[in-house]
Design an enzyme around this catalytic site. Structure first.
Site, short mmCIF file in Angstrom:
data_model
loop_
_atom_site.label_atom_id
_atom_site.label_comp_id
_atom_site.label_asym_id
_atom_site.label_seq_id
_atom_site.Cartn_x
_atom_site.Cartn_y
_atom_site.Cartn_z
N GLU A 1 0.86 -1.19 0.00
CA GLU A 1 0.00 0.00 0.00
C GLU A 1 0.89 1.23 0.00
O GLU A 1 1.79 1.36 0.84
CB GLU A 1 -0.95 0.04 1.21
CG GLU A 1 -1.95 1.20 1.01
CD GLU A 1 -2.80 1.54 2.23
OE1 GLU A 1 -2.84 0.75 3.19
OE2 GLU A 1 -3.41 2.62 2.20
N THR B 1 -11.58 5.61 6.02
CA THR B 1 -10.51 6.25 6.79
C THR B 1 -10.95 7.64 7.22
O THR B 1 -11.93 8.17 6.72
CB THR B 1 -9.20 6.38 5.97
OG1 THR B 1 -9.47 7.20 4.84
CG2 THR B 1 -8.68 5.04 5.53
N LYS B 2 -10.15 8.22 8.12
CA LYS B 2 -10.41 9.57 8.60
C LYS B 2 -10.48 10.54 7.41
O LYS B 2 -11.35 11.38 7.31
CB LYS B 2 -9.26 9.97 9.54
CG LYS B 2 -9.58 11.10 10.47
CD LYS B 2 -8.52 11.23 11.54
CE LYS B 2 -7.31 11.96 11.01
NZ LYS B 2 -6.22 12.17 11.92
N LYS C 1 -4.19 22.00 -8.58
CA LYS C 1 -3.83 23.12 -9.46
C LYS C 1 -3.09 22.60 -10.69
O LYS C 1 -2.21 21.73 -10.56
CB LYS C 1 -2.92 24.10 -8.72
CG LYS C 1 -3.62 24.83 -7.61
CD LYS C 1 -2.68 25.82 -6.95
CE LYS C 1 -3.39 26.46 -5.77
NZ LYS C 1 -2.49 26.96 -4.77
N ASP D 1 -2.43 12.14 -3.10
CA ASP D 1 -2.60 13.60 -3.10
C ASP D 1 -3.07 14.06 -4.48
O ASP D 1 -2.43 13.75 -5.48
CB ASP D 1 -1.27 14.27 -2.73
CG ASP D 1 -0.86 13.92 -1.30
OD1 ASP D 1 -1.62 14.22 -0.37
OD2 ASP D 1 0.21 13.30 -1.12
N ASP E 1 10.05 7.44 0.30
CA ASP E 1 9.35 7.75 -0.94
C ASP E 1 9.14 6.44 -1.72
O ASP E 1 10.11 5.75 -2.07
CB ASP E 1 10.23 8.73 -1.75
CG ASP E 1 9.58 9.15 -3.05
OD1 ASP E 1 8.68 8.45 -3.55
OD2 ASP E 1 9.98 10.20 -3.58
N ASP F 1 -11.27 10.95 -4.07
CA ASP F 1 -12.52 11.70 -4.01
C ASP F 1 -12.42 12.96 -4.86
O ASP F 1 -13.24 13.86 -4.73
CB ASP F 1 -12.90 12.03 -2.55
CG ASP F 1 -11.89 12.95 -1.90
OD1 ASP F 1 -10.81 13.17 -2.48
OD2 ASP F 1 -12.17 13.46 -0.79
C1 LIG Z 1 -4.11 12.26 1.00
S1 LIG Z 1 -3.14 11.19 1.97
C2 LIG Z 1 -4.10 9.68 2.04
C3 LIG Z 1 -3.68 8.77 3.17
C4 LIG Z 1 -4.45 7.44 3.30
N1 LIG Z 1 -4.25 6.59 2.14
C5 LIG Z 1 -5.93 7.67 3.56
O1 LIG Z 1 -6.75 7.26 2.73
O2 LIG Z 1 -6.29 8.23 4.62
C6 LIG Z 1 -1.83 10.78 0.82
C7 LIG Z 1 -0.64 10.13 1.48
O3 LIG Z 1 0.28 9.72 0.50
C8 LIG Z 1 1.59 9.96 0.98
N2 LIG Z 1 2.50 10.03 -0.19
C9 LIG Z 1 2.44 10.88 -1.23
N3 LIG Z 1 3.42 10.62 -2.11
C10 LIG Z 1 4.12 9.56 -1.61
C11 LIG Z 1 5.25 8.83 -2.05
N4 LIG Z 1 5.87 9.14 -3.20
N5 LIG Z 1 5.70 7.82 -1.30
C12 LIG Z 1 5.10 7.51 -0.12
N6 LIG Z 1 4.01 8.16 0.35
C13 LIG Z 1 3.53 9.17 -0.38
C14 LIG Z 1 1.45 11.26 1.76
O4 LIG Z 1 2.48 11.44 2.70
C15 LIG Z 1 0.09 11.06 2.44
O5 LIG Z 1 0.21 10.42 3.70
#
Ligand SMILES: C[S@@+](CC[C@H](N)C(=O)[O-])C[C@H]1O[C@@H](n2cnc3c(N)ncnc32)[C@H](O)[C@@H]1O
Length: 238
Positions: free
Chosen positions: A69, A217-218, A148, A144, A121, A180
């Site tokens: 994941e 999830t939250k 923009k 994420d 990462d 979403d």
């Molecule tokens: C919008 S949050 C969603 C978190 C979770 N999946 C949820 O549904 O609540 C996106 C997550 O992806 C992580 N993320 C973004 N790019 C990443 C990358 N290249 N490697 C690891 N994590 C990453 C961010 O740190 C963040 O915790």
């Protein structure tokens, strides 16, 4: 600051030379417990420093199908999935220390021997450490959205990342996504339909029914309060 000037995060590295990241560098505040978890539990649940490529069988102490994941946040989905499918090995990846800290604390309270965690990462992990054709499933929930236009280049789901995933996934492996952000959902479908290594598990161009294994999830709960619809996607590595 101009394109050619040096970056405050990486002095001496020109902005134009920096890789494009799919996340914003936010440190977040670690609670005492999360800090302890990172210090004490990451050595147990984390991935070893080497050798590369990673030896999943040695890491988990067994041969089993492997799921990753990406962007686990606090790890609610990962823990649910790993509980539901104990015969699978699970790796959760995120760059956000407080989220990984929360996940480790939850693993301390309820140990799950089929879970490993990487605070890194995911793009670098996949490119540098994950063996070819070793992932049987990949889950990316609420990446994420970078809404923009000038930030679209930071979106995770685009061709170079899909090329990398395609190499690291086993043929017939499954890719589950949810967002979403409707425009990003359509962008993801377009990118995946365009990619020769992925085929829609439902109809070409279609969204999937809600992934039955995806807990609320939250993050999703907050979106739902604002009336955001959620789009699920399910693709298969050809
Ligand atoms: C919008 S949050 C969603 C978190 C979770 N999946 C949820 O549904 O609540 C996106 C997550 O992806 C992580 N993320 C973004 N790019 C990443 C990358 N290249 N490697 C690891 N994590 C990453 C961010 O740190 C963040 O915790």
């Amino acid at each position: 600051m101009g394109e050619g000037s040096s970056s405050p995060e990486q002095p001496g590295v020109k902005r134009s030379q920096r890789p494009v990241r799919s996340y914003a560098l936010r440190k977040g505040r670690l609670t005492k417990g999360q800090r302890r978890a990172l210090d004490q539990l990451l050595p147990r649940y984390g991935l070893p420093e080497g050798p590369d490529p990673l030896d999943w069988r040695a890491i988990f102490g067994r041969q089993a199908p492997l799921a990753m994941e990406i962007g686990v946040g606090g790890g609610e989905a990962l823990r649910g999935l790993a509980r539901r499918y104990p015969e699978w090995n699970w790796v959760g990846v995120d760059v956000y220390p407080p989220g990984i800290g929360r996940l480790l604390l939850a693993l301390e309270a309820e140990p799950q021997p089929n879970v490993r965690v990487a605070l890194t990462d995911a793009v670098a992990l996949l490119a540098e450490r994950v063996p070819q054709r070793s992932l049987d499933a990949v889950y990316i929930f609420f990446p994420d959205p970078w809404p923009k236009a000038r930030h679209h280049k930071r979106r995770l789901i685009q061709q170079p990342f899909l090329d990398l995933l395609a190499q690291r996934m086993r043929p017939k492996g499954e890719l589950f996504l949810a967002t979403d952000w409707e425009e990003y959902a359509r962008w993801m479908v377009a990118a995946l339909e365009d990619h020769p290594a992925f085929v829609n598990a439902h109809e070409p161009g279609a969204f999937a029914p809600r992934c039955p294994d995806r807990p609320l999830t939250k993050f999703e709960g907050r979106g739902a309060e604002q009336g955001h619809e959620v789009f699920d996607l399910r693709y298969r590595r050809t």
